[in-house]
Design a protein around this motif. Structure first.
Motif, short mmCIF file in Angstrom:
data_model
loop_
_atom_site.label_atom_id
_atom_site.label_comp_id
_atom_site.label_asym_id
_atom_site.label_seq_id
_atom_site.Cartn_x
_atom_site.Cartn_y
_atom_site.Cartn_z
N GLY A 1 87.71 102.14 -23.52
CA GLY A 1 88.63 103.28 -23.66
C GLY A 1 88.89 103.70 -25.09
O GLY A 1 88.02 103.52 -25.97
N PRO A 2 90.10 104.23 -25.31
CA PRO A 2 90.43 104.77 -26.65
C PRO A 2 90.26 103.75 -27.77
O PRO A 2 89.83 104.11 -28.86
N LEU A 3 90.56 102.49 -27.51
CA LEU A 3 90.41 101.46 -28.55
C LEU A 3 88.96 101.34 -28.99
O LEU A 3 88.66 101.27 -30.18
N ALA A 4 88.05 101.37 -28.03
CA ALA A 4 86.62 101.27 -28.34
C ALA A 4 86.17 102.44 -29.21
O ALA A 4 85.46 102.26 -30.20
N TYR A 5 86.63 103.64 -28.83
CA TYR A 5 86.26 104.84 -29.61
C TYR A 5 86.82 104.77 -31.03
O TYR A 5 86.15 105.09 -32.00
N THR A 6 88.08 104.36 -31.11
CA THR A 6 88.73 104.28 -32.43
C THR A 6 88.01 103.28 -33.33
O THR A 6 87.70 103.56 -34.48
N LEU A 7 87.73 102.10 -32.75
CA LEU A 7 87.05 101.07 -33.54
C LEU A 7 85.65 101.52 -33.97
O LEU A 7 85.23 101.30 -35.10
N ALA A 8 84.96 102.17 -33.04
CA ALA A 8 83.59 102.61 -33.32
C ALA A 8 83.51 103.61 -34.46
O ALA A 8 82.55 103.62 -35.22
N VAL A 9 84.57 104.41 -34.59
CA VAL A 9 84.58 105.46 -35.62
C VAL A 9 84.95 104.90 -37.01
O VAL A 9 84.60 105.50 -38.03
N LEU A 10 85.61 103.75 -37.05
CA LEU A 10 86.12 103.23 -38.33
C LEU A 10 85.06 103.15 -39.45
O LEU A 10 85.31 103.63 -40.56
N PRO A 11 83.87 102.58 -39.21
CA PRO A 11 82.88 102.52 -40.32
C PRO A 11 82.48 103.91 -40.81
O PRO A 11 82.20 104.10 -41.99
#
Lengths: 64, 142
Positions: free
Chosen positions: B50-60
Protein backbone atom coordinates in the motif's frame (compact mmCIF):
# COMPACT_ATOMS: atom_id res chain seq x y z
CA UNK A 1 36.14 37.67 -32.66
CA UNK A 2 39.78 38.80 -32.62
CA UNK A 3 41.16 40.46 -29.52
CA UNK A 4 44.25 42.16 -28.16
CA UNK A 5 44.08 40.58 -24.74
CA UNK A 6 47.44 38.80 -24.86
CA UNK A 7 49.17 41.97 -26.04
CA UNK A 8 47.50 44.15 -23.39
CA UNK A 9 48.27 41.63 -20.69
CA UNK A 10 51.91 41.40 -21.77
CA UNK A 11 52.21 45.21 -21.71
CA UNK A 12 51.24 45.15 -18.04
CA UNK A 13 53.41 42.12 -17.26
CA UNK A 14 50.44 40.09 -16.05
CA UNK A 15 50.26 36.33 -16.33
CA UNK A 16 47.02 34.67 -17.40
CA UNK A 17 46.50 33.66 -13.77
CA UNK A 18 46.92 37.26 -12.59
CA UNK A 19 44.46 38.56 -15.15
CA UNK A 20 42.07 35.77 -14.21
CA UNK A 21 42.29 36.78 -10.54
CA UNK A 22 41.59 40.41 -11.40
CA UNK A 23 38.56 39.39 -13.44
CA UNK A 24 37.47 36.76 -10.90
CA UNK A 25 37.38 34.04 -13.53
CA UNK A 26 39.47 30.92 -14.10
CA UNK A 27 42.79 30.95 -15.95
CA UNK A 28 41.19 28.63 -18.51
CA UNK A 29 38.62 31.34 -19.22
CA UNK A 30 41.34 33.90 -19.92
CA UNK A 31 43.16 31.44 -22.15
CA UNK A 32 39.99 30.57 -24.07
CA UNK A 33 39.22 34.26 -24.66
CA UNK A 34 42.81 35.08 -25.64
CA UNK A 35 42.98 32.29 -28.18
CA UNK A 36 39.66 33.41 -29.67
CA UNK A 37 37.99 30.10 -28.85
CA UNK A 38 35.48 31.72 -26.54
CA UNK A 39 33.79 35.07 -26.97
CA UNK A 40 32.98 36.69 -23.61
CA UNK A 41 29.54 37.99 -22.75
CA UNK A 42 28.93 41.71 -22.80
CA UNK A 43 29.24 42.08 -18.99
CA UNK A 44 32.64 40.30 -19.03
CA UNK A 45 33.77 42.36 -22.01
CA UNK A 46 32.86 45.49 -20.04
CA UNK A 47 34.85 44.21 -17.04
CA UNK A 48 37.85 43.66 -19.31
CA UNK A 49 37.47 47.12 -20.82
CA UNK A 50 37.26 48.70 -17.36
CA UNK A 51 40.34 46.78 -16.22
CA UNK A 52 42.41 47.97 -19.19
CA UNK A 53 40.70 51.41 -19.15
CA UNK A 54 39.83 51.04 -22.81
CA UNK A 55 36.72 50.76 -24.91
CA UNK A 56 35.41 47.28 -25.74
CA UNK A 57 35.93 47.89 -29.46
CA UNK A 58 39.58 48.73 -28.79
CA UNK A 59 40.08 45.27 -27.31
CA UNK A 60 37.77 43.17 -29.48
CA UNK A 61 37.42 43.42 -33.22
CA UNK A 62 34.99 41.61 -35.44
CA UNK A 63 36.49 38.94 -37.67
CA UNK A 64 35.42 39.62 -41.22
CA UNK B 1 49.70 28.58 -25.75
CA UNK B 2 52.02 30.54 -23.59
CA UNK B 3 53.55 28.76 -20.62
CA UNK B 4 52.40 30.26 -17.37
CA UNK B 5 54.39 30.19 -14.19
CA UNK B 6 51.94 29.05 -11.58
CA UNK B 7 52.22 27.39 -8.22
CA UNK B 8 52.07 23.60 -8.14
CA UNK B 9 48.63 22.09 -7.47
CA UNK B 10 47.00 25.07 -9.17
CA UNK B 11 45.02 22.54 -11.16
CA UNK B 12 43.32 21.57 -7.90
CA UNK B 13 42.23 25.15 -7.10
CA UNK B 14 38.45 25.21 -7.04
CA UNK B 15 36.18 28.19 -6.92
CA UNK B 16 33.58 28.34 -4.12
CA UNK B 17 30.70 27.51 -6.48
CA UNK B 18 32.38 24.26 -7.59
CA UNK B 19 33.25 23.38 -3.98
CA UNK B 20 29.63 23.92 -2.91
CA UNK B 21 28.37 21.96 -5.90
CA UNK B 22 30.66 18.98 -5.21
CA UNK B 23 29.72 18.96 -1.54
CA UNK B 24 25.98 19.12 -2.27
CA UNK B 25 26.15 16.61 -5.10
CA UNK B 26 28.20 14.09 -3.13
CA UNK B 27 25.84 14.51 -0.16
CA UNK B 28 22.82 13.86 -2.40
CA UNK B 29 24.50 10.82 -4.00
CA UNK B 30 25.52 9.45 -0.60
CA UNK B 31 21.92 9.87 0.56
CA UNK B 32 20.79 8.06 -2.61
CA UNK B 33 23.04 5.06 -1.96
CA UNK B 34 22.08 4.95 1.74
CA UNK B 35 18.35 5.21 0.97
CA UNK B 36 18.56 2.62 -1.82
CA UNK B 37 20.27 0.13 0.49
CA UNK B 38 17.97 0.87 3.42
CA UNK B 39 14.77 0.69 1.34
CA UNK B 40 15.98 -2.48 -0.38
CA UNK B 41 16.67 -4.10 2.98
CA UNK B 42 13.30 -2.98 4.36
CA UNK B 43 11.41 -4.41 1.37
CA UNK B 44 13.37 -7.65 1.59
CA UNK B 45 12.64 -8.07 5.29
CA UNK B 46 9.12 -6.63 5.79
CA UNK B 47 7.46 -6.79 2.34
CA UNK B 48 5.49 -3.55 2.83
CA UNK B 49 2.21 -2.92 0.95
CA UNK B 50 0.00 0.00 0.00
CA UNK B 51 0.90 3.64 0.59
CA UNK B 52 3.92 2.73 2.75
CA UNK B 53 5.43 0.69 -0.08
CA UNK B 54 4.94 3.53 -2.55
CA UNK B 55 6.38 6.11 -0.16
CA UNK B 56 9.42 3.99 0.62
CA UNK B 57 9.99 3.17 -3.05
CA UNK B 58 10.07 6.85 -3.98
CA UNK B 59 12.57 7.86 -1.26
CA UNK B 60 15.81 7.12 -3.23
CA UNK B 61 14.40 9.06 -6.20
CA UNK B 62 14.04 12.13 -3.97
CA UNK B 63 17.81 12.03 -3.44
CA UNK B 64 18.29 11.90 -7.21
CA UNK B 65 15.99 14.90 -7.63
CA UNK B 66 18.04 16.68 -4.97
CA UNK B 67 21.20 16.01 -7.00
CA UNK B 68 19.50 17.54 -10.06
CA UNK B 69 18.66 20.59 -7.96
CA UNK B 70 22.37 20.88 -7.00
CA UNK B 71 23.21 21.11 -10.71
CA UNK B 72 20.71 23.96 -11.08
CA UNK B 73 22.13 25.70 -8.02
CA UNK B 74 25.65 25.41 -9.41
CA UNK B 75 24.58 26.95 -12.71
CA UNK B 76 22.93 29.79 -10.81
CA UNK B 77 25.92 30.36 -8.50
CA UNK B 78 28.85 29.93 -10.91
CA UNK B 79 30.21 33.41 -11.65
CA UNK B 80 32.74 32.24 -14.23
CA UNK B 81 30.67 32.25 -17.41
CA UNK B 82 33.21 30.17 -19.34
CA UNK B 83 33.14 27.37 -16.75
CA UNK B 84 29.34 27.55 -16.70
CA UNK B 85 29.29 27.32 -20.47
CA UNK B 86 31.59 24.27 -20.40
CA UNK B 87 29.39 22.56 -17.84
CA UNK B 88 26.23 23.27 -19.84
CA UNK B 89 27.86 21.82 -22.95
CA UNK B 90 28.86 18.70 -20.99
CA UNK B 91 25.28 18.37 -19.67
CA UNK B 92 23.95 18.63 -23.22
CA UNK B 93 26.32 15.87 -24.33
CA UNK B 94 25.08 13.84 -21.38
CA UNK B 95 21.45 14.38 -22.39
CA UNK B 96 22.18 13.66 -26.04
CA UNK B 97 24.11 10.53 -25.13
CA UNK B 98 21.42 9.12 -22.88
CA UNK B 99 18.68 9.87 -25.43
CA UNK B 100 20.70 8.23 -28.19
CA UNK B 101 21.38 5.11 -26.11
CA UNK B 102 17.78 4.76 -24.89
CA UNK B 103 16.42 5.33 -28.42
CA UNK B 104 18.68 2.67 -29.93
CA UNK B 105 18.02 0.28 -27.06
CA UNK B 106 14.24 0.74 -27.24
CA UNK B 107 14.26 -0.02 -30.96
CA UNK B 108 16.36 -3.11 -30.31
CA UNK B 109 13.93 -4.14 -27.56
CA UNK B 110 11.02 -3.61 -29.93
CA UNK B 111 12.36 -5.73 -32.76
CA UNK B 112 14.88 -8.12 -31.20
CA UNK B 113 15.23 -10.07 -27.98
CA UNK B 114 17.79 -8.06 -26.05
CA UNK B 115 17.30 -7.59 -22.28
CA UNK B 116 15.04 -4.77 -21.06
CA UNK B 117 16.83 -1.48 -20.31
CA UNK B 118 15.97 -0.67 -16.72
CA UNK B 119 15.07 3.05 -16.44
CA UNK B 120 17.03 3.17 -13.18
CA UNK B 121 20.22 3.21 -15.30
CA UNK B 122 19.16 6.34 -17.21
CA UNK B 123 20.59 8.74 -14.65
CA UNK B 124 23.92 6.89 -14.35
CA UNK B 125 24.10 6.74 -18.13
CA UNK B 126 23.54 10.51 -18.30
CA UNK B 127 26.44 11.19 -15.93
CA UNK B 128 28.70 8.74 -17.75
CA UNK B 129 28.20 10.66 -21.01
CA UNK B 130 28.55 14.00 -19.21
CA UNK B 131 31.77 12.80 -17.57
CA UNK B 132 33.23 11.42 -20.81
CA UNK B 133 32.47 14.62 -22.73
CA UNK B 134 34.05 16.95 -20.14
CA UNK B 135 37.78 16.30 -20.89
CA UNK B 136 37.10 16.49 -24.64
CA UNK B 137 35.33 19.83 -24.22
CA UNK B 138 38.15 21.14 -22.02
CA UNK B 139 40.72 20.04 -24.59
CA UNK B 140 38.88 22.03 -27.26
CA UNK B 141 39.50 25.26 -25.36
CA UNK B 142 43.07 24.50 -24.32
Amino acid sequence: MKNRLRELRAERGWSQAELADRLEVSRQSVNAIETGKYDPSLPLAFRLARLFTMRIEDIFTEEV
Amino acid sequence: MERESRPPMNCLKMNPAIRRYLFRFLTAMSAYVALLLAVGKYFHRFHPHGPLAYTLAVLPAIAIIASIVTVGLYLAEEKDEFQRNLFIQALLWGLGGVMAVTSVWSMLELFTHIPHFQPIWTYSCFWIFTGISTPFLKRRYR
